[in-house]
Write a protein that holds these residues in place. Sequence first.
Motif, PDB file in Angstrom:
ATOM      1  N   SER A 207       0.847  -1.199   0.000  1.00 19.26           N
ATOM      2  CA  SER A 207       0.000   0.000   0.000  1.00 19.26           C
ATOM      3  C   SER A 207       0.878   1.244   0.000  1.00 19.26           C
ATOM      4  CB  SER A 207      -0.932   0.014   1.212  1.00 19.26           C
ATOM      5  OG  SER A 207      -0.222   0.332   2.392  1.00 19.26           O
ATOM      6  N   TYR A 208       0.342   2.307  -0.570  1.00 16.16           N
ATOM      7  CA  TYR A 208       1.045   3.592  -0.611  1.00 16.16           C
ATOM      8  C   TYR A 208       0.054   4.705  -0.296  1.00 16.16           C
ATOM      9  CZ  TYR A 208       3.906   7.505  -2.090  1.00 16.16           C
ATOM     10  OH  TYR A 208       4.618   8.685  -2.113  1.00 16.16           O
ATOM     11  N   THR A 209       0.357   5.508   0.730  1.00 10.90           N
ATOM     12  CA  THR A 209      -0.476   6.644   1.115  1.00 10.90           C
ATOM     13  C   THR A 209      -0.005   7.871   0.341  1.00 10.90           C
ATOM     14  OG1 THR A 209      -0.736   5.708   3.336  1.00 10.90           O
ATOM     15  CG2 THR A 209      -1.302   8.031   3.041  1.00 10.90           C
ATOM     16  N   PHE A 210      -0.776   8.286  -0.634  1.00 11.93           N
ATOM     17  CA  PHE A 210      -0.353   9.389  -1.498  1.00 11.93           C
ATOM     18  C   PHE A 210      -0.969  10.731  -1.088  1.00 11.93           C
ATOM     19  CE2 PHE A 210      -3.942   7.273  -3.545  1.00 11.93           C
ATOM     20  CZ  PHE A 210      -4.802   8.321  -3.804  1.00 11.93           C
ATOM     21  N   HIS A 211      -1.839  10.737  -0.080  1.00 14.63           N
ATOM     22  CA  HIS A 211      -2.436  12.005   0.361  1.00 14.63           C
ATOM     23  C   HIS A 211      -2.672  11.925   1.865  1.00 14.63           C
ATOM     24  CE1 HIS A 211      -4.501  15.822  -0.384  1.00 14.63           C
ATOM     25  NE2 HIS A 211      -5.422  15.431   0.483  1.00 14.63           N
ATOM     26  N   LYS A 212      -2.052  12.842   2.629  1.00 16.01           N
ATOM     27  CA  LYS A 212      -2.187  12.861   4.085  1.00 16.01           C
ATOM     28  C   LYS A 212      -2.683  14.223   4.542  1.00 16.01           C
ATOM     29  CE  LYS A 212       1.309   9.496   5.582  1.00 16.01           C
ATOM     30  NZ  LYS A 212       2.481   9.293   6.476  1.00 16.01           N
ATOM     31  N   ARG A 213      -3.650  14.209   5.442  1.00 17.82           N
ATOM     32  CA  ARG A 213      -4.142  15.415   6.085  1.00 17.82           C
ATOM     33  C   ARG A 213      -4.355  15.123   7.569  1.00 17.82           C
ATOM     34  NH1 ARG A 213      -2.289  17.380   2.405  1.00 17.82           N
ATOM     35  NH2 ARG A 213      -3.123  18.915   0.940  1.00 17.82           N
ATOM     36  N   GLN A 214      -4.729  16.131   8.327  1.00 19.96           N
ATOM     37  CA  GLN A 214      -4.869  15.963   9.773  1.00 19.96           C
ATOM     38  C   GLN A 214      -5.942  14.946  10.142  1.00 19.96           C
ATOM     39  OE1 GLN A 214      -5.716  19.598  11.870  1.00 19.96           O
ATOM     40  NE2 GLN A 214      -5.766  18.628  13.881  1.00 19.96           N
ATOM     41  N   GLU A 219      -5.109   6.185   0.459  1.00 23.17           N
ATOM     42  CA  GLU A 219      -4.063   5.243   0.103  1.00 23.17           C
ATOM     43  C   GLU A 219      -4.528   4.330  -1.020  1.00 23.17           C
ATOM     44  OE1 GLU A 219      -2.986   2.477   3.145  1.00 23.17           O
ATOM     45  OE2 GLU A 219      -5.040   1.766   3.444  1.00 23.17           O
ATOM     46  N   SER A 220      -3.568   3.876  -1.824  1.00 22.12           N
ATOM     47  CA  SER A 220      -3.829   2.859  -2.839  1.00 22.12           C
ATOM     48  C   SER A 220      -3.256   1.536  -2.353  1.00 22.12           C
ATOM     49  CB  SER A 220      -3.190   3.259  -4.170  1.00 22.12           C
ATOM     50  OG  SER A 220      -1.784   3.454  -4.008  1.00 22.12           O
ATOM     51  N   MET A 221      -3.881   0.437  -2.745  1.00 14.34           N
ATOM     52  CA  MET A 221      -3.487  -0.874  -2.223  1.00 14.34           C
ATOM     53  C   MET A 221      -3.517  -1.904  -3.339  1.00 14.34           C
ATOM     54  SD  MET A 221      -5.034  -2.774   1.156  1.00 14.34           S
ATOM     55  CE  MET A 221      -4.440  -1.415   2.184  1.00 14.34           C
ATOM     56  N   LEU A 222      -2.489  -2.757  -3.365  1.00 14.26           N
ATOM     57  CA  LEU A 222      -2.382  -3.849  -4.337  1.00 14.26           C
ATOM     58  C   LEU A 222      -2.212  -5.161  -3.586  1.00 14.26           C
ATOM     59  CD1 LEU A 222      -1.945  -5.048  -7.206  1.00 14.26           C
ATOM     60  CD2 LEU A 222       0.487  -4.488  -6.930  1.00 14.26           C
ATOM     61  N   GLN A 223      -3.071  -6.139  -3.906  1.00 14.06           N
ATOM     62  CA  GLN A 223      -3.002  -7.457  -3.286  1.00 14.06           C
ATOM     63  C   GLN A 223      -2.926  -8.520  -4.377  1.00 14.06           C
ATOM     64  OE1 GLN A 223      -6.555  -5.918  -0.577  1.00 14.06           O
ATOM     65  NE2 GLN A 223      -6.052  -8.033  -0.095  1.00 14.06           N
ATOM     66  N   VAL A 224      -2.087  -9.517  -4.177  1.00 21.43           N
ATOM     67  CA  VAL A 224      -1.996 -10.674  -5.071  1.00 21.43           C
ATOM     68  C   VAL A 224      -2.254 -11.912  -4.226  1.00 21.43           C
ATOM     69  CG1 VAL A 224      -0.556 -12.004  -6.654  1.00 21.43           C
ATOM     70  CG2 VAL A 224      -0.351  -9.511  -6.573  1.00 21.43           C
ATOM     71  N   GLY A 225      -3.303 -12.662  -4.568  1.00 24.17           N
ATOM     72  CA  GLY A 225      -3.712 -13.773  -3.721  1.00 24.17           C
ATOM     73  C   GLY A 225      -3.675 -15.111  -4.430  1.00 24.17           C
ATOM     74  N   LEU A 226      -3.285 -16.134  -3.670  1.00 24.88           N
ATOM     75  CA  LEU A 226      -3.425 -17.528  -4.094  1.00 24.88           C
ATOM     76  C   LEU A 226      -4.684 -18.067  -3.427  1.00 24.88           C
ATOM     77  CD1 LEU A 226      -2.435 -20.153  -5.428  1.00 24.88           C
ATOM     78  CD2 LEU A 226      -1.086 -20.569  -3.344  1.00 24.88           C
ATOM     79  N   ASN A 227      -5.610 -18.590  -4.234  1.00 23.79           N
ATOM     80  CA  ASN A 227      -6.927 -18.982  -3.739  1.00 23.79           C
ATOM     81  C   ASN A 227      -7.148 -20.480  -3.896  1.00 23.79           C
ATOM     82  OD1 ASN A 227      -8.669 -16.147  -3.589  1.00 23.79           O
ATOM     83  ND2 ASN A 227      -7.060 -16.117  -5.139  1.00 23.79           N
ATOM     84  N   TYR A 228      -7.720 -21.076  -2.870  1.00 22.87           N
ATOM     85  CA  TYR A 228      -8.218 -22.443  -2.965  1.00 22.87           C
ATOM     86  C   TYR A 228      -9.740 -22.368  -2.942  1.00 22.87           C
ATOM     87  CZ  TYR A 228      -9.602 -27.157  -1.660  1.00 22.87           C
ATOM     88  OH  TYR A 228     -10.209 -28.389  -1.614  1.00 22.87           O
ATOM     89  N   SER A 258      -7.420  -1.431  -4.829  1.00 22.23           N
ATOM     90  CA  SER A 258      -8.399  -0.645  -4.069  1.00 22.23           C
ATOM     91  C   SER A 258      -7.833   0.733  -3.756  1.00 22.23           C
ATOM     92  CB  SER A 258      -8.783  -1.361  -2.772  1.00 22.23           C
ATOM     93  OG  SER A 258      -7.662  -1.552  -1.935  1.00 22.23           O
ATOM     94  N   ILE A 259      -8.732   1.687  -3.570  1.00 19.30           N
ATOM     95  CA  ILE A 259      -8.426   3.034  -3.113  1.00 19.30           C
ATOM     96  C   ILE A 259      -9.219   3.262  -1.834  1.00 19.30           C
ATOM     97  CG2 ILE A 259      -8.494   5.501  -3.607  1.00 19.30           C
ATOM     98  CD1 ILE A 259      -6.548   4.093  -5.367  1.00 19.30           C
ATOM     99  N   ASN A 260      -8.514   3.547  -0.732  1.00 24.84           N
ATOM    100  CA  ASN A 260      -9.180   3.656   0.565  1.00 24.84           C
ATOM    101  C   ASN A 260      -9.057   5.065   1.132  1.00 24.84           C
ATOM    102  OD1 ASN A 260      -9.902   0.901   0.666  1.00 24.84           O
ATOM    103  ND2 ASN A 260      -7.861   0.358   1.402  1.00 24.84           N
ATOM    104  N   LEU A 261     -10.164   5.551   1.658  1.00 20.29           N
ATOM    105  CA  LEU A 261     -10.205   6.806   2.398  1.00 20.29           C
ATOM    106  C   LEU A 261     -10.260   6.467   3.882  1.00 20.29           C
ATOM    107  CD1 LEU A 261     -10.516   9.897   2.625  1.00 20.29           C
ATOM    108  CD2 LEU A 261     -12.994   9.558   2.372  1.00 20.29           C
ATOM    109  N   SER A 262      -9.225   6.850   4.641  1.00 19.02           N
ATOM    110  CA  SER A 262      -9.135   6.538   6.068  1.00 19.02           C
ATOM    111  C   SER A 262      -9.492   7.768   6.891  1.00 19.02           C
ATOM    112  CB  SER A 262      -7.723   6.075   6.436  1.00 19.02           C
ATOM    113  OG  SER A 262      -7.396   4.858   5.794  1.00 19.02           O
ATOM    114  N   HIS A 263     -10.411   7.601   7.837  1.00 19.22           N
ATOM    115  CA  HIS A 263     -10.819   8.670   8.745  1.00 19.22           C
ATOM    116  C   HIS A 263     -10.089   8.482  10.068  1.00 19.22           C
ATOM    117  CE1 HIS A 263     -14.148   9.847   6.059  1.00 19.22           C
ATOM    118  NE2 HIS A 263     -14.247   8.543   5.828  1.00 19.22           N
ATOM    119  N   LYS A 264      -9.282   9.485  10.479  1.00 19.59           N
ATOM    120  CA  LYS A 264      -8.428   9.340  11.658  1.00 19.59           C
ATOM    121  C   LYS A 264      -9.143   9.627  12.966  1.00 19.59           C
ATOM    122  CE  LYS A 264      -4.192  10.746   9.261  1.00 19.59           C
ATOM    123  NZ  LYS A 264      -3.052  11.701   9.302  1.00 19.59           N
ATOM    124  N   LYS A 265      -9.994  10.634  13.020  1.00 19.02           N
ATOM    125  CA  LYS A 265     -10.539  11.120  14.285  1.00 19.02           C
ATOM    126  C   LYS A 265     -11.995  10.714  14.502  1.00 19.02           C
ATOM    127  CE  LYS A 265      -6.694  13.293  15.144  1.00 19.02           C
ATOM    128  NZ  LYS A 265      -6.576  14.713  15.356  1.00 19.02           N
TER     129      LYS A 265
END
Length: 323
Positions: A207-214, A219-228, A258-265
């Motif tokens: 994951s990489y957080t490309f925008h930070k505020r108070q 953040e953008s996220m990349l996952q590679v999965g092996l599935n059964y 995925s693109i995630n918006l994280s709420h801190k407070k």
Amino acid sequence: MIKKLLLLLLFTTSVLATDGIIRVHEAPVISKPHEDGIILMKLRKGTKIYLHPNYLNEEAYYVTLTRDGRKAYIRKDFIKLILNNESEDLGHTIYVKNDPTDYVIAEPLPDEYPLKGRPLNRSQFDLIFKKGVSSRYAYNSEVQQESTGFEGSLNVKYLSPTTFDDGHRLYYGFFGGITTGQAEYRLSGDIFTTESNIHYTFGPIVSYTFHKRQYFEIESMLQVGLNYQRRFVNQDDQTNGLAEEKLFSGLFFNVRLSINLSHKKIFDSPSFYLYHGPVIDIRLPSTLESDGQFINSQLWPDNKISTNLEGTFGYNVGFTYRY
């Protein structure tokens, strides 16, 4: 006459007034002679302070005045009295060996000093809701109606920051999850079928957080999965009175963006974040196989299910715990 009274008043005040010197790093001036008193102001070491002469013999506190003239109290052991007589050396000195108000840390710090920085590691828990896949078993009869429905996914993630990124924007780790879903089909000849899926996923994540505020982060996220995967196919031929269920299983890979918006407070705790955002799930082609032992062979033209490259859209909602 008035001048004489003023001079007498000034002389009396100067005689009765007593001063002291703050002998600790930062002495609190409080509202009552008790440790539960409200701090009204703080005075730094070396500051000269007025002390009321009528309260010099109190047990633990001197009486003084705040900057706005209110009565206040200060601990006696924080003060060096200015006596201007031969008893000047009595009482406290300026030097304090163990200053309870001194929060300044001497440098350099010892190697064993218990420093605690801001939390960096992340544990995440989320739910993903997305459209079901369209790949299905190759039935003998024509599909007249179909409902692929939705899939639900429960995921757990662990991430740590990279050592070379001082801004703590780039994270890596691993994840695991379980996904379930069901599709329904109506075939010609009054044959009703259901395909129930469940698959278990494990793999790396970046994951990489490309925008930070108070108050939030993006953040953008990349996952590679092996599935059964385990797919249960149930066919019910109501015209001929035939019914049978078979299990097909196999492995496949998927890529999830995925693109995630994280709420801190949003919570009282600074360690918990709420995040949400869109998800794209791409499944690579794969083959699911069964044991080939069919009771009603006319319902089963093949003992395999071939899935194609397919992408689905969804939305995820989850929590982050930082430690």
